[in-house]
Scaffold this motif. Structure first.
Motif, PDB file in Angstrom:
ATOM      1  N   GLN A 111      57.326  58.541  36.313  1.00 10.17           N
ATOM      2  CA  GLN A 111      58.392  59.147  35.508  1.00 10.17           C
ATOM      3  C   GLN A 111      58.756  60.484  36.140  1.00 10.17           C
ATOM      4  N   PRO A 112      59.763  60.505  36.979  1.00  9.89           N
ATOM      5  CA  PRO A 112      60.116  61.740  37.698  1.00  9.89           C
ATOM      6  C   PRO A 112      60.428  62.900  36.754  1.00  9.89           C
ATOM      7  N   LEU A 113      60.427  64.096  37.314  1.00  9.44           N
ATOM      8  CA  LEU A 113      60.625  65.311  36.499  1.00  9.44           C
ATOM      9  C   LEU A 113      61.937  65.309  35.707  1.00  9.44           C
ATOM     10  N   LEU A 114      62.939  64.543  36.191  1.00 11.92           N
ATOM     11  CA  LEU A 114      64.231  64.527  35.505  1.00 11.92           C
ATOM     12  C   LEU A 114      64.278  63.568  34.323  1.00 11.92           C
ATOM     13  N   SER A 115      63.227  62.759  34.190  1.00 14.81           N
ATOM     14  CA  SER A 115      63.191  61.857  33.020  1.00 14.81           C
ATOM     15  C   SER A 115      62.121  62.343  32.042  1.00 14.81           C
ATOM     16  N   GLN A 116      62.203  61.816  30.835  1.00 18.18           N
ATOM     17  CA  GLN A 116      61.219  62.231  29.811  1.00 18.18           C
ATOM     18  C   GLN A 116      59.823  61.699  30.154  1.00 18.18           C
ATOM     19  N   SER A 117      58.816  62.546  29.911  1.00 14.41           N
ATOM     20  CA  SER A 117      57.434  62.116  30.205  1.00 14.41           C
ATOM     21  C   SER A 117      56.867  61.346  29.018  1.00 14.41           C
ATOM     22  N   THR A 118      57.486  60.214  28.722  1.00 12.96           N
ATOM     23  CA  THR A 118      57.110  59.444  27.527  1.00 12.96           C
ATOM     24  C   THR A 118      55.691  58.876  27.588  1.00 12.96           C
ATOM     25  N   HIS A 119      55.201  58.593  28.800  1.00 16.05           N
ATOM     26  CA  HIS A 119      53.838  58.030  28.907  1.00 16.05           C
ATOM     27  C   HIS A 119      52.803  59.001  28.371  1.00 16.05           C
ATOM     28  N   THR A 120      52.940  60.249  28.801  1.00 16.52           N
ATOM     29  CA  THR A 120      51.975  61.275  28.361  1.00 16.52           C
ATOM     30  C   THR A 120      52.117  61.512  26.857  1.00 16.52           C
ATOM     31  N   ILE A 121      53.387  61.589  26.417  1.00 18.56           N
ATOM     32  CA  ILE A 121      53.617  61.840  24.976  1.00 18.56           C
ATOM     33  C   ILE A 121      53.024  60.692  24.155  1.00 18.56           C
ATOM     34  N   LEU A 122      53.271  59.462  24.614  1.00 17.44           N
ATOM     35  CA  LEU A 122      52.769  58.295  23.892  1.00 17.44           C
ATOM     36  C   LEU A 122      51.239  58.303  23.840  1.00 17.44           C
ATOM     37  N   LEU A 123      50.634  58.672  24.971  1.00 19.52           N
ATOM     38  CA  LEU A 123      49.169  58.742  25.018  1.00 19.52           C
ATOM     39  C   LEU A 123      48.625  59.781  24.037  1.00 19.52           C
ATOM     40  N   GLN A 124      49.296  60.945  24.005  1.00 22.31           N
ATOM     41  CA  GLN A 124      48.808  61.984  23.089  1.00 22.31           C
ATOM     42  C   GLN A 124      48.967  61.542  21.632  1.00 22.31           C
ATOM     43  N   ARG A 125      50.062  60.790  21.341  1.00 24.35           N
ATOM     44  CA  ARG A 125      50.268  60.278  19.970  1.00 24.35           C
ATOM     45  C   ARG A 125      49.202  59.224  19.623  1.00 24.35           C
ATOM     46  N   ILE A 126      48.839  58.418  20.619  1.00 27.81           N
ATOM     47  CA  ILE A 126      47.796  57.392  20.382  1.00 27.81           C
ATOM     48  C   ILE A 126      46.454  58.075  20.096  1.00 27.81           C
ATOM     49  N   ILE A 127      46.154  59.099  20.910  1.00 27.61           N
ATOM     50  CA  ILE A 127      44.890  59.840  20.714  1.00 27.61           C
ATOM     51  C   ILE A 127      44.859  60.414  19.295  1.00 27.61           C
ATOM     52  N   ILE A 128      45.974  61.040  18.905  1.00 19.06           N
ATOM     53  CA  ILE A 128      46.044  61.661  17.567  1.00 19.06           C
ATOM     54  C   ILE A 128      45.905  60.588  16.481  1.00 19.06           C
ATOM     55  N   THR A 129      46.633  59.483  16.650  1.00 19.39           N
ATOM     56  CA  THR A 129      46.657  58.433  15.623  1.00 19.39           C
ATOM     57  C   THR A 129      45.281  57.768  15.445  1.00 19.39           C
ATOM     58  N   PHE A 130      44.493  57.729  16.505  1.00 16.47           N
ATOM     59  CA  PHE A 130      43.175  57.100  16.369  1.00 16.47           C
ATOM     60  C   PHE A 130      42.073  58.085  15.989  1.00 16.47           C
ATOM     61  N   LEU A 131      42.119  59.273  16.589  1.00 11.60           N
ATOM     62  CA  LEU A 131      41.014  60.212  16.363  1.00 11.60           C
ATOM     63  C   LEU A 131      41.123  60.969  15.035  1.00 11.60           C
ATOM     64  N   SER A 132      42.346  61.259  14.606  1.00  9.09           N
ATOM     65  CA  SER A 132      42.491  62.003  13.334  1.00  9.09           C
ATOM     66  C   SER A 132      41.929  61.209  12.149  1.00  9.09           C
ATOM     67  N   PRO A 133      42.291  59.919  11.965  1.00  5.83           N
ATOM     68  CA  PRO A 133      41.689  59.166  10.846  1.00  5.83           C
ATOM     69  C   PRO A 133      40.166  59.106  10.953  1.00  5.83           C
ATOM     70  N   TYR A 134      39.657  58.998  12.188  1.00  5.53           N
ATOM     71  CA  TYR A 134      38.204  58.954  12.372  1.00  5.53           C
ATOM     72  C   TYR A 134      37.557  60.242  11.876  1.00  5.53           C
TER      73      TYR A 134
END
Lengths: 216, 265
Positions: A111-134
């Motif tokens: 994902q080049p610098l000119l496009s949105q870094s959705t992979h990283t954002i998605l990963l951080q959302r997954i981490i939050i969604t799984f670890l916060s309920p735990y």
């Protein structure tokens, strides 16, 4: 645009509230303060870049900024969870920093610098969604925590969970949404802004609770 | 995937996750609230148990006092009276002046001892306190201390005397007794003043000494005596205030609201 200003104001208040009691709050809350402050600085800078149309040739002129932001965000959030999970090993945190820097650098290739870094954002959302309920479940099991609404990390985790869950599907289908659903663009952006406002507002409240808890 | 399908997935997915958060938060809050209520209930039960235990302890103490009182009055008192009578007989039958003088002196000392023992016996006997009333019982106790001629004791009564019930009067008397005993034991005062104030809403007792005083904030000062005083005050549903100044003395103020309620029910 009004929602974005409310969002910025909430971020400012939350940042101020965190910075005001920075010396008094615990280490993991300090990380959350850094995270909120960083978000405020980035969102404010993004607004300025967008308004003044700096680097218009780049198209999405705020995308490079978000690449750096998401990298720091995922590092901070990972260290926050490592503290919350009682992984008191310094090497774990060093590993997390190195791992995410390598991940984000590699991601620039996909994902080049000119496009949105959705992979990283998605990963951080997954981490939050799984670890916060735990962690909320851990709070649920902890018999010593009785007044859960006065417990700062409960409030902080709920705030993070709202941000994480609210954006999980949005960022998962971001490319499709941009390509095929441009008519829903403002609705999606507004709903994301409202969700983030609620989330960061709760995080701001948690800073106050943490300060009171430690003052006792 | 059609355009509408994607929006539907986005909406349903996000809504489901929000519902999950809502459920998680509500469930946690309800569980914690129930736990809190349970803790409160447990604490209340523990308090009740502790109170019952203390009540039993005080009852046993009262029984022991009664037993000692009866023993002093009926046994030692009787024996001493017989000794006094014998001494009187010796004095009457003897013609030697030295024996008569010594017997007279012994008789006087014995009379004083019998009198002191009677005072002790009375102040230990809950029945006597109930019959005599609070003011007389305190006066009797002070009289006994006065007889040692080391501490000047005064009792001041303000307002019209009335009974607050024999059970409560006994508890108040025991608090006064404990306070005076503590003062004599630890503070070495030269004077103790007791003021008994009767007001329409309740009574207050102020016990003041000019002893060495103590630091009320120190935990080491919350001994059995002070603890007993607090327990008795709690049983009376009253309020006790202890103020002490180092080398100036201690003042203890006890306030009891005049209610018809029984003690510690």
């Amino acid at each position: 645009m009004i929602y974005f200003y409310i969002y910025l104001f909430t971020l400012l208040v939350s940042s101020m509230s965190g910075l005001l009691y920075l010396k008094k709050v615990d280490i993991s809350t300090k990380l959350a303060v850094a995270l909120v402050c960083l978000t405020f600085v980035v969102e404010f800078s993004a607004l300025q870049l967008y308004r003044k149309n700096i680097f218009p040739s780049l198209g999405g002129n705020t995308a490079p900024l978000y690449h750096i932001y998401t990298c720091i965000y995922i590092i901070l959030i990972s260290i926050y969870y490592s503290y919350q999970l009682n992984l008191k090993n310094k090497n774990v945190n060093i590993f997390l920093v190195i791992f995410w820097i390598i991940f984000c650098s590699t991601n620039v290739y996909f994902q080049p610098l000119l496009s949105q870094s959705t992979h990283t954002i998605l990963l951080q959302r997954i981490i939050i969604t799984f670890l916060s309920p735990y962690l909320i479940y851990k709070i649920f099991l902890n018999e010593n925590i009785i007044h859960v609404l006065k417990y700062s990390h409960f409030c902080l985790l709920i705030g993070l969970l709202i941000i994480g869950v609210g954006g999980l599907f949005h960022w998962a289908f971001f490319d499709d949404l941009v390509k095929h659903h441009s008519k829903y663009r403002s609705l999606l952006i507004n709903s994301q802004t409202i969700i983030n406002t609620i989330g960061y507002g709760l995080i701001g409240i948690s800073f106050q609770l943490n300060n009171k808890r430690l003052a006792k | 995937m059609s355009k509408n399908d994607l929006m539907l997935i986005l909406f349903i997915g996000t809504s489901s996750l929000f519902l999950f958060i809502g459920f998680l938060v509500i469930f946690t809050i309800i569980h914690k609230r129930k736990r809190y209520e349970h803790l409160l209930e447990k604490q209340s039960m523990e308090n009740n148990y502790a109170n019952q235990l203390l009540l039993s302890r005080l009852e046993v103490q009262e029984q022991s006092f009664k037993y000692f009182s009866e023993e002093i009055h009926d046994n030692i008192g009787q024996l001493l009276s017989i000794v006094k009578m014998q001494l009187y007989n010796i004095k009457s039958s003897s013609k030697e002046p030295e024996v008569i003088t010594k017997a007279t002196d012994c008789n006087e000392l014995l009379g004083k001892a019998i009198n002191d023992l009677r005072n002790i016996s009375h102040t230990l006997n809950s029945g006597f306190i109930s019959n005599a009333g609070l003011a007389d019982a305190i006066e009797k106790d002070l009289e006994y201390i006065r007889s040692a001629k080391e501490v000047k004791c005064n009792l001041y009564i303000n307002g019209d005397e009335y009974s607050i019930g024999s059970e409560k009067e006994l508890l108040v008397f025991r608090i006064v007794q404990e306070t005076i005993a503590n003062a004599i034991k630890h503070a070495r005062p030269t004077a103790i003043d007791v003021a008994l104030n009767y007001a329409p809403l309740g009574i207050s007792v102020i016990i003041q000494d000019n002893g060495t005083g103590f630091d009320t904030s120190e935990k080491t000062n919350s001994g059995i005596g002070l603890n007993n005083m607090h327990v008795r005050t709690e049983m009376l549903k009253g309020k006790i205030d202890v103020t002490s100044v180092k080398d100036k003395g201690t003042t203890i103020k006890l306030d009891i609201v005049n209610t018809t309620e029984n003690v510690l029910v």
